[in-house]
Design an enzyme around this catalytic site. Structure first.
Site, short mmCIF file in Angstrom:
data_model
loop_
_atom_site.label_atom_id
_atom_site.label_comp_id
_atom_site.label_asym_id
_atom_site.label_seq_id
_atom_site.Cartn_x
_atom_site.Cartn_y
_atom_site.Cartn_z
N GLU A 346 -43.47 -9.38 53.31
CA GLU A 346 -44.16 -8.97 54.53
C GLU A 346 -45.63 -8.84 54.17
OE1 GLU A 346 -44.34 -4.98 55.67
OE2 GLU A 346 -44.41 -5.39 57.80
N ASP A 418 -41.03 -3.17 63.97
CA ASP A 418 -42.38 -2.58 64.00
C ASP A 418 -43.15 -2.94 65.26
OD1 ASP A 418 -42.98 -3.15 60.46
OD2 ASP A 418 -42.18 -1.40 61.52
O1 TEU Z 1 -44.75 -2.32 57.91
C1 TEU Z 1 -46.11 -2.43 57.54
C2 TEU Z 1 -46.82 -2.94 58.70
O2 TEU Z 1 -47.52 -3.92 58.63
C3 TEU Z 1 -46.61 -2.24 59.97
O3 TEU Z 1 -46.06 -0.97 59.74
C4 TEU Z 1 -48.00 -2.04 60.53
O4 TEU Z 1 -48.85 -1.87 59.44
C5 TEU Z 1 -48.00 -0.75 61.29
O5 TEU Z 1 -47.04 -0.86 62.29
C6 TEU Z 1 -49.42 -0.55 61.82
O6 TEU Z 1 -49.74 -1.62 62.70
C7 TEU Z 1 -43.85 -2.05 56.84
C8 TEU Z 1 -42.52 -1.71 57.48
O7 TEU Z 1 -42.05 -2.84 58.22
C9 TEU Z 1 -42.74 -0.52 58.40
O8 TEU Z 1 -41.56 -0.22 59.14
C10 TEU Z 1 -43.14 0.66 57.55
O9 TEU Z 1 -43.46 1.75 58.40
C11 TEU Z 1 -44.37 0.33 56.68
O10 TEU Z 1 -44.31 -0.94 56.05
C12 TEU Z 1 -44.47 1.33 55.54
O11 TEU Z 1 -43.40 1.11 54.65
#
Ligand code: TEU
Length: 638
Positions: A346, A418
């Site tokens: 990611e 997300d």
């Molecule tokens: O997500 C990181 C991420 O890019 C999104 O959380 C985005 O940064 C955030 O919504 C602000 O726009 C990953 C996971 O998918 C997410 O569920 C976690 O909250 C995050 O990392 C931290 O581990």
């Protein structure tokens, strides 16, 4: 790649892979076309003149950071044709499960592993090949499992390790695969490493984290968290073993403590843990914000303009850090490669050029990545309340189809845990829900790449009419609401802005039948949707030949049967506003995909008798397509 200096012109910066991505990202954030840099006058501007030309908006620190960033990433993507044999993950359809909201087997209101086992027949009938489980590890659930307390234990609310072993065996028995979520940019503050690091000044774990001594009024730098507030949490002397005040970095919630990947023993721990899961038979991992793991040494302050443009201060010092490629190569060589395990990273903030460096065959880093620039319209962010135009999705997909060849595999997703549901972002009107669900699937399963379906997308799930903040659970949303209120917003305004972008839209339980809570649980669900499950549920959808669900099943089957759709060439034949026509070809096979990106009837070119309709979401004459219509045709004649 020529060295970039402050004397370099913008066109030379745009010729640099990371430089192109950064300029494209800045233009996207401000809502300008990426072609702006192609203007000869703009292209001739030297970096060092930007300070004067921008009347100080761009400061010298910005230019210096840009030059240093580009110097740390000298590589150029190799775009020659790939030579590796087709890999299973290039042909597979992945299905993301957010276990907490998928299916609850024991009535505690929280989805669990047995619940997933109970629904494997659904997933097999849908035709998906591999599952990605969002975290199921032991966690205090400050961020619903993305704050891991023990990497080798299953969270009690999901079941036991025996339950996991059974799930994995059941998945493999069906010829399917399973990947886990690897969250190693940070751990929970309750992880044993962190509690030891805090309690014992000479603990070997102290260097696993970014711990800096200092009083409460001296935050180490100006970086901000993605979940509101500073990216540092202060621990008064009374809470640390050394009797000294300490600061700990957290890019996310204040209970998610960033790991220092420059520390070799930490990297060895991660390798060891990954191998432990691969020894159990998992087939790979999705790597959480993996591009953030390398931070600029010294943790310098973030540039004010970058912070303003990106919404988060300091991001330029870690979104593509100096040792990112090195760390990924070590992780792949020591953990993934020996097991043939798949990796999908990611990578928020990463663009096409850097993405090809992270995934290219032969680069020895990742197999695929998730990028995010398609999720919001130019100049918009997730918490803006606006209608997403599908023209932006088309242009983004076309760019990646053009720029990513057989040496790079695009990962295709629209929904995840997300983000709000894509159907609702485009058009929340109920009359368009089915057509839009089908149109989005028609794209996802007919362009080249690996589709990642998010739970409920096959049903056509949409955003939820949460009545108030009381219905929300997401730490990001709760923090943002508090931040907006502290800045003076009234309750309704603050809730309205959070509602536009809350991740909880995607986290309400999947509806399996028309019963209480959609058959998700016999108890009280940890979060509730707005109750449309009486009509919108999997059981009803399986009985309806015109449902979004049966359309997904048929599309997945079509893709699996077609070399053209799996690995054929992609040509975009009509990209005018509101239109999308692409062609997929392989020897002896050709498909046309015709989409109406608008909410109005559209005249389309009749492909003629050489083509037969294979799937048609709205039906109708060959020279017309209804609102958000999707039609897939196969060539049958000369
Ligand atoms: O997500 C990181 C991420 O890019 C999104 O959380 C985005 O940064 C955030 O919504 C602000 O726009 C990953 C996971 O998918 C997410 O569920 C976690 O909250 C995050 O990392 C931290 O581990």
């Amino acid at each position: 790649m020529p060295e970039i200096t402050t004397d370099s012109r913008l066109r030379e910066v745009h010729a640099h892979p990371l430089g192109r991505d950064i300029l494209d990202k800045i233009l996207l954030q401000v809502g300008l076309s990426a072609r702006w840099v192609d203007n000869p006058v703009v292209g001739r501007v030297r970096l060092r003149h930007l300070v004067r030309l921008s009347r100080g908006r761009v400061d010298a620190a910005f230019v210096d950071t840009l030059v240093r960033l580009l110097a740390a990433h000298p590589d150029v993507p190799d775009d020659s044709p790939g030579t590796a044999p087709p890999a299973w993950w290039k042909e597979a359809v992945f299905y993301q499960i957010y276990p907490r909201s998928f299916s609850d087997s024991d009535g505690d209101g929280i989805g669990d592993l047995q619940g997933i086992v109970d629904r494997l027949d659904h997933l097999q009938a849908l035709g998906v090949d591999a599952l990605w489980l969002s975290p199921i590890y032991d966690s205090p659930n400050d961020d619903n499992g993305y704050d891991i307390r023990d990497y080798r234990a299953i969270g009690a609310e999901y079941g036991s390790m025996a339950d996991f072993d059974r799930l994995l065996a059941e998945v493999h028995a069906r010829g399917m695969r399973l990947i886990m979520d690897l969250v190693v940019n940070h751990t929970s503050d309750e992880h044993a490493w962190f509690t030891a690091a805090l309690a014992e000044p000479d603990s070997p774990y102290r260097d696993y984290y970014f711990l800096r001594p200092g009083p409460a009024d001296a935050v180490p730098n100006n970086w901000t968290s993605f979940f509101s507030g500073p990216a540092w949490r202060h621990f008064p002397a009374s809470t640390t073993g050394a009797g000294q005040d300490l600061w700990a970095m957290h890019l996310f919630s204040s209970k998610q403590m960033d790991l220092d990947w420059s520390h070799e023993p930490l990297r060895a721990e991660v390798v060891d843990m990954v191998r432990w899961w691969l020894d159990k038979g998992v087939d790979g991992f999705r790597l959480d914000v993996v591009n953030y793991i390398s931070k600029d040494p010294g943790l310098p302050d973030g540039d004010a303009l970058v912070g303003e443009l990106m919404g988060f201060t300091g991001v330029e010092h870690y979104f593509a850090g100096p040792r990112l490629h090195e760390h990924l190569r070590q992780l792949r060589a020591e953990a993934f490669e020996p097991y043939g395990a798949v990796s999908v990273g990611e990578c928020p903030g990463i663009g096409s050029e850097t993405g090809r460096l992270l995934t290219g065959e032969g680069r020895g880093e990742l197999d695929m990545i998730f990028t995010f620039d398609h999720l919001e319209a130019p100049g918009k962010v997730r918490f803006d309340d606006y209608r997403y135009r599908l023209d932006h999705l088309r242009d983004h997909v076309a760019k990646y189809q053009r720029e990513w060849g057989s040496r790079h595999q695009v990962a295709l997703f629209w929904d995840n845990h997300d983000n709000p549901r894509m159907i609702s972002k485009v058009d929340p009107r109920p009359e368009h829900r089915v057509a839009l669900g089908k149109l989005l699937a028609a794209v996802q399963f007919t362009v080249r790449g690996t589709p990642f379906l998010f739970q409920g997308q096959e049903l056509g799930m949409v955003n939820q009419a949460f009545a108030s903040m009381a219905g929300l659970r997401d730490v990001e949303s709760l923090n943002k609401y508090a931040e907006l209120r502290a800045a003076g917003a009234d309750e309704a305004t603050a809730f309205g802005q959070v509602l536009a972008g809350t991740r909880d839209h995607a986290r309400v339980p999947v509806a399996w039948d028309a019963g209480p809570h959609g058959g998700f649980t016999t108890g009280e669900p940890w979060i509730s949707g707005d109750g449309d499950h009486e009509t919108w549920n999997m059981a009803a959808a399986w009985q309806d030949p015109a449902s979004v669900l049966t359309w997904h099943r048929d599309l997945i089957a079509l893709r699996r049967s077609s070399p053209a759709l799996l690995q054929g060439t992609t040509e975009f034949l009509d990209t005018r506003r509101g239109r999308w026509v692409h062609r997929r070809t392989a020897p002896g096979e050709e498909y046309l995909v015709v989409l109406n990106l608008t909410d109005a009837d559209q005249a389309v070119r009749d492909p003629g008798p050489s083509y037969e309709v294979v799937l048609d979401s709205l039906g109708g004459p060959p020279d017309r397509l209804g609102p958000y219509g999707a039609r897939i045709l196969r060539r049958v004649g000369d």
